[in-house]
Structures are given as structure tokens and as C-alpha cells.
Design an enzyme around this catalytic site. Structure first.
Site, PDB file in Angstrom:
ATOM      1  N   LYS A 152      42.690 123.207 106.057  1.00 51.44           N
ATOM      2  CA  LYS A 152      41.521 122.527 105.490  1.00 51.44           C
ATOM      3  C   LYS A 152      40.327 123.444 105.657  1.00 51.44           C
ATOM      4  O   LYS A 152      40.288 124.225 106.600  1.00 51.44           O
ATOM      5  CB  LYS A 152      41.253 121.207 106.234  1.00 51.44           C
ATOM      6  CG  LYS A 152      40.452 120.227 105.436  1.00 51.44           C
ATOM      7  CD  LYS A 152      41.339 119.418 104.508  1.00 51.44           C
ATOM      8  CE  LYS A 152      40.568 118.541 103.576  1.00 51.44           C
ATOM      9  NZ  LYS A 152      41.464 117.609 102.853  1.00 51.44           N
ATOM     10  N   ASP A 166      38.208 118.357  97.736  1.00 54.59           N
ATOM     11  CA  ASP A 166      38.121 117.210  98.660  1.00 54.59           C
ATOM     12  C   ASP A 166      36.710 116.662  98.429  1.00 54.59           C
ATOM     13  O   ASP A 166      36.130 116.899  97.351  1.00 54.59           O
ATOM     14  CB  ASP A 166      38.334 117.667 100.115  1.00 54.59           C
ATOM     15  CG  ASP A 166      38.576 116.493 101.073  1.00 54.59           C
ATOM     16  OD1 ASP A 166      39.690 115.952 101.096  1.00 54.59           O
ATOM     17  OD2 ASP A 166      37.627 116.078 101.786  1.00 54.59           O
TER      18      ASP A 166
HETATM   19  P1  NDP Z   1      34.540 112.645  96.122  1.00 58.45           P
HETATM   20  O1  NDP Z   1      33.507 113.593  96.606  1.00 58.45           O
HETATM   21  O2  NDP Z   1      35.004 112.747  94.728  1.00 58.45           O
HETATM   22  O3  NDP Z   1      34.072 111.150  96.373  1.00 58.45           O
HETATM   23  C1  NDP Z   1      33.745 110.709  97.648  1.00 58.45           C
HETATM   24  C2  NDP Z   1      33.278 109.276  97.578  1.00 58.45           C
HETATM   25  O4  NDP Z   1      33.160 108.759  98.886  1.00 58.45           O
HETATM   26  C3  NDP Z   1      31.905 109.125  96.953  1.00 58.45           C
HETATM   27  O5  NDP Z   1      31.803 107.875  96.349  1.00 58.45           O
HETATM   28  C4  NDP Z   1      30.994 109.248  98.162  1.00 58.45           C
HETATM   29  O6  NDP Z   1      29.716 108.650  97.987  1.00 58.45           O
HETATM   30  C5  NDP Z   1      31.787 108.485  99.209  1.00 58.45           C
HETATM   31  N1  NDP Z   1      31.486 109.023 100.534  1.00 58.45           N
HETATM   32  C6  NDP Z   1      31.628 110.308 100.958  1.00 58.45           C
HETATM   33  N2  NDP Z   1      31.241 110.444 102.227  1.00 58.45           N
HETATM   34  C7  NDP Z   1      30.813 109.229 102.604  1.00 58.45           C
HETATM   35  C8  NDP Z   1      30.284 108.733 103.817  1.00 58.45           C
HETATM   36  N3  NDP Z   1      30.094 109.517 104.880  1.00 58.45           N
HETATM   37  N4  NDP Z   1      29.972 107.398 103.868  1.00 58.45           N
HETATM   38  C9  NDP Z   1      30.146 106.590 102.782  1.00 58.45           C
HETATM   39  N5  NDP Z   1      30.652 107.021 101.607  1.00 58.45           N
HETATM   40  C10 NDP Z   1      30.964 108.309 101.523  1.00 58.45           C
HETATM   41  O7  NDP Z   1      35.777 112.823  97.130  1.00 58.45           O
HETATM   42  P2  NDP Z   1      37.304 112.385  96.935  1.00 58.45           P
HETATM   43  O8  NDP Z   1      37.409 111.165  96.120  1.00 58.45           O
HETATM   44  O9  NDP Z   1      38.058 113.601  96.540  1.00 58.45           O
HETATM   45  O10 NDP Z   1      37.714 112.074  98.451  1.00 58.45           O
HETATM   46  C11 NDP Z   1      37.631 110.766  99.020  1.00 58.45           C
HETATM   47  C12 NDP Z   1      38.542 110.680 100.229  1.00 58.45           C
HETATM   48  O11 NDP Z   1      39.895 110.932  99.806  1.00 58.45           O
HETATM   49  C13 NDP Z   1      38.274 111.679 101.355  1.00 58.45           C
HETATM   50  O12 NDP Z   1      38.611 111.078 102.589  1.00 58.45           O
HETATM   51  C14 NDP Z   1      39.273 112.799 101.056  1.00 58.45           C
HETATM   52  O13 NDP Z   1      39.574 113.542 102.211  1.00 58.45           O
HETATM   53  C15 NDP Z   1      40.468 111.989 100.589  1.00 58.45           C
HETATM   54  N6  NDP Z   1      41.473 112.677  99.794  1.00 58.45           N
HETATM   55  C16 NDP Z   1      41.129 113.344  98.647  1.00 58.45           C
HETATM   56  C17 NDP Z   1      42.119 113.955  97.879  1.00 58.45           C
HETATM   57  C18 NDP Z   1      41.812 114.625  96.589  1.00 58.45           C
HETATM   58  O14 NDP Z   1      42.765 115.060  95.921  1.00 58.45           O
HETATM   59  N7  NDP Z   1      40.582 114.749  96.164  1.00 58.45           N
HETATM   60  C19 NDP Z   1      43.527 113.943  98.307  1.00 58.45           C
HETATM   61  C20 NDP Z   1      43.778 113.156  99.485  1.00 58.45           C
HETATM   62  C21 NDP Z   1      42.779 112.553 100.189  1.00 58.45           C
HETATM   63  P3  NDP Z   1      28.446 109.591  97.743  1.00 58.45           P
HETATM   64  O15 NDP Z   1      28.597 110.112  96.352  1.00 58.45           O
HETATM   65  O16 NDP Z   1      27.279 108.697  97.943  1.00 58.45           O
HETATM   66  O17 NDP Z   1      28.513 110.683  98.774  1.00 58.45           O
HETATM   67  O1  2IT Z   2      43.363 115.665 101.684  1.00 60.17           O
HETATM   68  C1  2IT Z   2      44.042 116.154 100.758  1.00 60.17           C
HETATM   69  O2  2IT Z   2      45.274 116.041 100.741  1.00 60.17           O
HETATM   70  C2  2IT Z   2      43.349 116.870  99.690  1.00 60.17           C
HETATM   71  N1  2IT Z   2      42.125 116.926  99.704  1.00 60.17           N
HETATM   72  C3  2IT Z   2      44.137 117.564  98.614  1.00 60.17           C
HETATM   73  C4  2IT Z   2      44.624 118.907  99.084  1.00 60.17           C
HETATM   74  C5  2IT Z   2      45.284 119.754  98.033  1.00 60.17           C
HETATM   75  O3  2IT Z   2      45.610 120.905  98.395  1.00 60.17           O
HETATM   76  O4  2IT Z   2      45.496 119.331  96.896  1.00 60.17           O
END
Ligand code: NDP
Ligand code: 2IT
Length: 445
Positions: free
Chosen positions: A126, A166
Site C-alpha cells: 500500500k 484508493d
Molecule cells: P474515494 O476517494 O473514491 O471515495 C471515498 C469516499 O469516502 C468519499 O465519499 C469520501 O468523502 C469518504 N471519506 C473518505 N475519508 C473519509 C473520512 N475520514 N471520514 C468520512 N468519510 C470519508 O475512495 P474509494 O471509494 O476508492 O475508497 C473507499 C474505501 O474503500 C476505502 O476504505 C478504500 O480503502 C476501500 N477500497 C477501495 C478499493 C478501490 O478499488 N478503490 C478497493 C477495496 C477497498 P469526501 O469526498 O468528503 O472525502
Molecule cells: O484496498 C484495495 O484493495 C484497493 N484499494 C485496490 C488495490 C488494487 O491494487 O487494485
């Protein structure tokens, strides 16, 4: 057993002071694995746990960049290369002001077990930065991404370490980072995933985490002869994971009543429809606005500085960030009749919350199983890049769906306790054995 767990944790805490998120992630795994390791002494003799909590390599670097006013800005960049026993390091990059060593080590540690669960050959890593993309212009984001990659490029590669998105890192950021890597290395390779479709990206990668999480919860529902059809669902977040979780839930006939961002949540009693979801995508991916703005166009309520866990619902999909469901939130959810939790985010439930869900014997899918579809489809993007061809939408979606079914089966295999399935235990043991056996086979490296 309790004493053994505490001994292991004491050592981890002593060696990694001031890293509460990392301790939390390790503790959950150690609690699940200690009884299993006691029954399988080869893992104890090879000191696998002690080795797995130590990153193979952690890089920290300076990222200087120029903002639009011509002022010099300095951020901190990181890449934690946790484990490469079963494949090249793989895992996302997070840009958020809260990013620090503890958060990235917890995420890298989770990633090792998650990637193992996908059935694909990927190690765990990460990375990220405390850079805050909010309020920055496209030009500033590009300058930062170029500065970040100017150092990161020497630590990654298509057979070494393949980052992805992420929080705060989506298609735009991956594009700028890919461009800079290509310029520095003079190579067009699959060094990042989540790329644009025209330049090596895979169909379904943007959708994969959300779709995969819903596929997983649907499998859990089946174990109780039920389905998501007609169920009222609360989703948190409005970013990549939340958006496609909602899309798949609508496709399966569920009713989604909430979405959120870091300022608050919207509650749409009648259910978010395709038109409203389309507006969320435009708001968050193009206009980069706040979720509150939905109330201007749609009949929904907005709750400032609140999380959506007090609403009455059947299933929840926390898809924003770590520790967003407290013990109290979990109690409120159970009390209101919630029967399933699919963690789209990484570690969104506190340890107290997990205990509440497990004691209530409801269906609880931990992030490393439920959100593994994202990285799994990244793995499929890597395969397509290596073959220099692209699969159709159906082909990738089918593979993703089958992978989620396989992860579910594996969790059941290791987590079944009579009639109840402990998905935490199942995911931890299933993810662990493959990595641990590979580490033993490869000797002391
Ligand atoms: P994005 O940046 O696309 O979206 C994040 C969302 O979560 C936004 O709505 C944001 O609001 C909110 N958010 C972020 N930080 C906080 C916080 N501290 N408190 C409250 N709300 C918060 O990220 P992703 O959708 O990609 O990721 C979301 C989660 O999913 C994370 O935990 C990530 O690790 C996990 N994840 C992502 C993957 C991926 O493929 N993208 C794969 C697996 C897991 P705001 O815009 O106001 O910051
Ligand atoms: O938390 C996760 O699994 C991710 N943000 C996606 C990682 C990836 O390599 O696609």
C-alpha cells in the site's frame, strides 16, 4: 490462548509504537489465527506471524511540487511493500491528509491476506501521501502526481510492484502517474492498474469493488435462503466503491436509502434511483462537489456531520473509510433489524462493532473478503496487459463474479462453526495459509 495472543500483540506494539490502526488490524488477525497456529506448529516454528507483521520494505520520501500561485509545497510519500511470497507487490495508493505510517501499514497488512484470497498471484503493498486533492486544480493534482511518481518509479514495475487507486486516487490520478512513469522509464507496461480503457485499462475495474461486495453479500444471503431483492440498504461514502455498490444493489432490486461524504449523509426514504445515482457520479467524479448538493434536485434529507447508521435498514455497506462503525452504531443497527454487513471499505468497523455483529450472529463480511473484487479485477487487468489483449465486459464480470463466489466458499470452509459462519476467521485463515506455505517453501528470505 488469551495469554499467547497478548504476548504476540505486546511485541508488535513495542516494535511499532504510536501505530493504533496497524495494531488493530494485526490484533484481529492474530486473534483468529492463534488457535489455528497452535494446531499447525509448522507455522509457529517458522515464525510466520512475526515475519508477516514486518514489512519486507517501507519507503518514505519527500514530494516537493509547485502550486498554481508558484508557491513550493512539500508532502510526504510512502510505499509499504509488505509481502511478496505469492506474487509481485500489489495494492492501492491513498491521497488523504490523514495518511501516515500506521494507516498504510494496516492497509498493506490487510492487502496481503486479501490478495491471497482472490486466488490470483499477487503479494501485498500500500502507498500514498498526506496530499489533500480537495480544492486543488487539475493542474495542481497533475504536478503533485508527477512529483510523487518521480521518486516512486524506482521502487515499482510490472513484475515488482503494481499500484492502483484508493481514497483520493481515481482515474485522473492514475493517468498522471502512468504518464510520468512512462516518461521516466521509456516503457509502456502494466505498472499501474485502474488505467483508462484506451491505454491498457480493463473493463469493469471501476465497478469491481462495489459489484464484488454486493456479489459477496448475495452469497451470504443465500446461506440463509434469502437474497438482497427488496432489502433496504444503507451505504456510506459516495466515491468509487459506494457508487458501484449502489448501482449493483439497484440492479438486484434492493432499495438504497443513504449515501454520504465526510461532511454528512443524505437519506432518501423512497430510495435512490438511477437518475439520482447518475447525479452522484457527475457530482463526485466531474464537478467534485459535496453530497449535500443532492438536496437541491432530489427529495432527500441531509444530516450534517452524521453517519448513516441510525436509519432502519436490512443491510449496510460501509464504503467510506476505516473505523466508521462504532460499537454503539453496531448496536443501533442490530436493534433496528439489520441482518447483513458488507464491508466495501477497509476496516470500517471497530473491534467493538465487530463483536456486536458476531454476538448477534448476523451476516458480517470483513473487508478483506467483501472488497477483494477490486484488487482481483486489478489482477485481471495485469493478465490482460501481459497478454496484450482485452477481454469483454461480460468476460471480466463473469470472472469477478466467480472469484467472489470462490472467496465466499473459502471463508465458509475455514469459518464454519456449526450453523454459524465466522467470516472473519474464515477469511483470515484462508488468506493466511497460502502466504504462509509459500513463505516456508521459499526459505528465510
Ligand atoms: P474515494 O476517494 O473514491 O471515495 C471515498 C469516499 O469516502 C468519499 O465519499 C469520501 O468523502 C469518504 N471519506 C473518505 N475519508 C473519509 C473520512 N475520514 N471520514 C468520512 N468519510 C470519508 O475512495 P474509494 O471509494 O476508492 O475508497 C473507499 C474505501 O474503500 C476505502 O476504505 C478504500 O480503502 C476501500 N477500497 C477501495 C478499493 C478501490 O478499488 N478503490 C478497493 C477495496 C477497498 P469526501 O469526498 O468528503 O472525502
Ligand atoms: O484496498 C484495495 O484493495 C484497493 N484499494 C485496490 C488495490 C488494487 O491494487 O487494485
Amino acid at each position: 490462548m488469551k495469554l499467547k495472543i497478548q504476548e504476540t500483540m505486546d511485541k508488535v506494539i513495542r516494535k511499532n509504537p504510536g501505530e493504533p490502526e496497524f495494531h488493530q488490524a494485526v490484533r484481529e488477525v492474530v486473534e483468529s489465527l492463534t488457535p489455528f497456529i497452535e494446531k499447525n506448529p509448522k507455522y509457529k516454528e517458522a515464525k510466520i506471524i512475526e515475519r508477516m507483521v514486518e514489512p519486507e520494505r517501507a519507503v518514505i520520501f519527500r514530494v516537493p511540487w509547485l502550486d498554481d500561485k508558484g508557491e513550493i509545497r512539500i508532502n510526504r510519500g510512502y510505499r509499504i511493500q509488505m509481502n511478496s511470497a505469492i506474487g509481485p507487490y500489489k495494492g492501492g495508493i491513498r491521497f488523504h491528509p490523514s495518511v501516515n505510517l500506521s494507516i498504510l501499514k494496516f492497509l498493506a497488512f490487510e492487502q496481503v491476506l486479501k490478495n491471497s484470497l482472490t486466488t490470483l498471484p499477487m503479494g501485498g503493498a500500500k502507498g500514498g501521501s498526506d496530499f489533500d486533492p480537495k480544492g486543488k486544480t487539475d493542474n495542481e493534482v497533475m504536478k503533485f502526481c508527477q512529483g510523487f511518481m518521480s521518486e516512486l518509479f524506482r521502487h515499482i514495475g510490472p513484475d515488482t510492484d503494481v499500484p492502483a487507486g484508493d481514497i483520493g486516487v481515481g482515474g485522473r490520478e492514475i493517468g498522471y502517474m502512468f504518464g510520468q512513469y512512462k516518461k521516466l522509464k521509456n516503457e509502456f507496461t502494466g505498472v499501474l492498474t485502474g488505467k483508462g480503457l484506451e491505454w491498457g485499462g480493463s473493463l469493469i475495474r471501476p465497478e469491481a469493488t462495489g459489484y464484488g461486495c454486493v456479489y459477496f453479500v448475495e452469497e451470504m444471503m443465500k446461506t440463509r435462503g434469502d437474497s438482497l431483492k427488496g432489502k433496504v440498504c444503507a451505504v456510506s461514502g459516495s466515491g468509487n466503491v459506494a457508487q458501484y455498490t449502489v448501482e449493483k444493489l439497484l440492479e438486484l432490486g434492493a432499495k438504497v436509502v443513504t449515501m454520504s461524504d465526510s461532511d454528512g449523509f443524505i437519506y432518501d426514504k423512497g430510495g435512490i434511483d438511477h437518475k439520482e445515482l447518475k447525479c452522484v457520479l457527475d457530482l463526485k467524479n466531474n464537478r467534485r462537489g459535496r453530497i449535500k448538493e443532492l438536496t437541491r434536485e432530489f427529495k432527500c434529507e441531509y444530516f450534517e456531520k452524521k453517519r448513516p447508521w441510525q436509519v432502519k435498514c436490512d443491510a449496510v455497506f460501509p464504503s467510506a473509510t476505516q473505523n466508521e462503525i462504532s460499537g454503539e452504531d453496531a448496536k443501533a443497527l442490530v436493534k433496528s433489524g439489520c441482518i447483513a454487513i458488507g464491508e466495501g471499505a477497509n476496516m470500517p468497523t471497530t473491534p467493538e462493532g465487530i463483536s456486536v455483529f458476531q454476538e448477534a450472529r448476523i451476516l458480517y463480511a470483513p473487508g478483506k473478503a467483501a472488497n477483494a473484487g477490486g484488487v482481483a479485477t486489478s489482477g485481471l487487468e495485469m493478465s490482460q496487459n501481459s497478454m496484450r489483449l482485452s477481454w469483454t465486459r461480460e468476460e471480466v464480470d463473469n470472472r469477478l463474479h466467480n472469484i467472489m463466489i470462490a472467496i465466499h466458499e473459502n471463508c465458509v470452509r475455514y469459518g464454519k462453526e456449526g450453523k454459524y459462519i465466522d467470516y472473519v476467521k474464515g477469511a483470515n485463515i484462508a488468506g493466511f495459509t497460502k502466504v504462509a506455505d509459500a513463505m516456508i517453501a521459499q526459505g528465510l528470505v
